[in-house]
Design a protein around this motif. Sequence first.
Motif, PDB file in Angstrom:
ATOM      1  N   LEU A  10       0.825  -1.213   0.000  1.00  0.00           N
ATOM      2  CA  LEU A  10       0.000   0.000   0.000  1.00  0.00           C
ATOM      3  C   LEU A  10       0.856   1.259   0.000  1.00  0.00           C
ATOM      4  N   THR A  11       1.997   1.214   0.670  1.00  0.00           N
ATOM      5  CA  THR A  11       2.899   2.362   0.682  1.00  0.00           C
ATOM      6  C   THR A  11       3.394   2.666  -0.733  1.00  0.00           C
ATOM      7  N   ALA A  14       0.528   4.250  -2.628  1.00  0.00           N
ATOM      8  CA  ALA A  14       0.350   5.629  -2.157  1.00  0.00           C
ATOM      9  C   ALA A  14       1.411   6.555  -2.743  1.00  0.00           C
ATOM     10  N   SER A  15       2.641   6.076  -2.842  1.00  0.00           N
ATOM     11  CA  SER A  15       3.706   6.935  -3.376  1.00  0.00           C
ATOM     12  C   SER A  15       3.500   7.234  -4.865  1.00  0.00           C
ATOM     13  N   ILE A  18      -0.389   9.474  -4.854  1.00  0.00           N
ATOM     14  CA  ILE A  18      -0.294  10.764  -4.145  1.00  0.00           C
ATOM     15  C   ILE A  18       1.199  11.042  -3.971  1.00  0.00           C
ATOM     16  N   SER A  23       3.952   8.854   1.908  1.00  0.00           N
ATOM     17  CA  SER A  23       2.968   7.768   1.839  1.00  0.00           C
ATOM     18  C   SER A  23       2.214   7.588   3.149  1.00  0.00           C
ATOM     19  N   ALA A  26      -0.471  10.102   3.268  1.00  0.00           N
ATOM     20  CA  ALA A  26      -1.507   9.773   2.285  1.00  0.00           C
ATOM     21  C   ALA A  26      -2.413   8.657   2.804  1.00  0.00           C
ATOM     22  N   LEU A  27      -1.835   7.659   3.439  1.00  0.00           N
ATOM     23  CA  LEU A  27      -2.613   6.521   3.931  1.00  0.00           C
ATOM     24  C   LEU A  27      -3.367   6.827   5.222  1.00  0.00           C
ATOM     25  N   PHE A  33      -7.166   8.813   0.207  1.00  0.00           N
ATOM     26  CA  PHE A  33      -6.226   7.942  -0.490  1.00  0.00           C
ATOM     27  C   PHE A  33      -6.951   7.081  -1.528  1.00  0.00           C
ATOM     28  N   TYR A  36      -7.977   8.987  -4.650  1.00  0.00           N
ATOM     29  CA  TYR A  36      -6.847   9.150  -5.565  1.00  0.00           C
ATOM     30  C   TYR A  36      -6.522   7.827  -6.262  1.00  0.00           C
ATOM     31  N   ALA A  37      -6.527   6.717  -5.512  1.00  0.00           N
ATOM     32  CA  ALA A  37      -6.207   5.412  -6.106  1.00  0.00           C
ATOM     33  C   ALA A  37      -7.232   5.036  -7.173  1.00  0.00           C
ATOM     34  N   ASP A  45      -2.274  -1.456  -9.315  1.00  0.00           N
ATOM     35  CA  ASP A  45      -2.445  -0.746  -8.041  1.00  0.00           C
ATOM     36  C   ASP A  45      -3.761  -1.149  -7.378  1.00  0.00           C
TER      37      ASP A  45
END
Length: 96
Positions: A10-11, A14-15, A18, A23, A26-27, A33, A36-37, A45
């Motif tokens: 997930l990190t 996130a990077s 966002i 990260s 963002a999380l 988050f 954006y995903a 992703d």
Amino acid sequence: MKKLTLTDELTKVASRVIWFEPSEKALSDPVRFLTYAMTYGTHEDMKVVRQYVSDEELREVLDHAPPGIFDDRSWAYWNVILGRYPTPPLPERQFD
């Protein structure tokens, strides 16, 4: 919505989605988050993300998405994928 577990997978997502903030930050806001995903994430992703969130949680994101992040195409796609048809209007900014 529940907090997301800080995993390496997930990190990394996130990077990418966002990129302009750490990260971990963002999380820390799962709805933001995931918005954006769902808009900028790749198929890969989202395969990672969907290991950690249910369809019901993604519907919750659609119900509480911050305005200005979703584009028309992503908004329509996710509403249809999650069984929400016809697609409701995009979230809008409210000004006093």
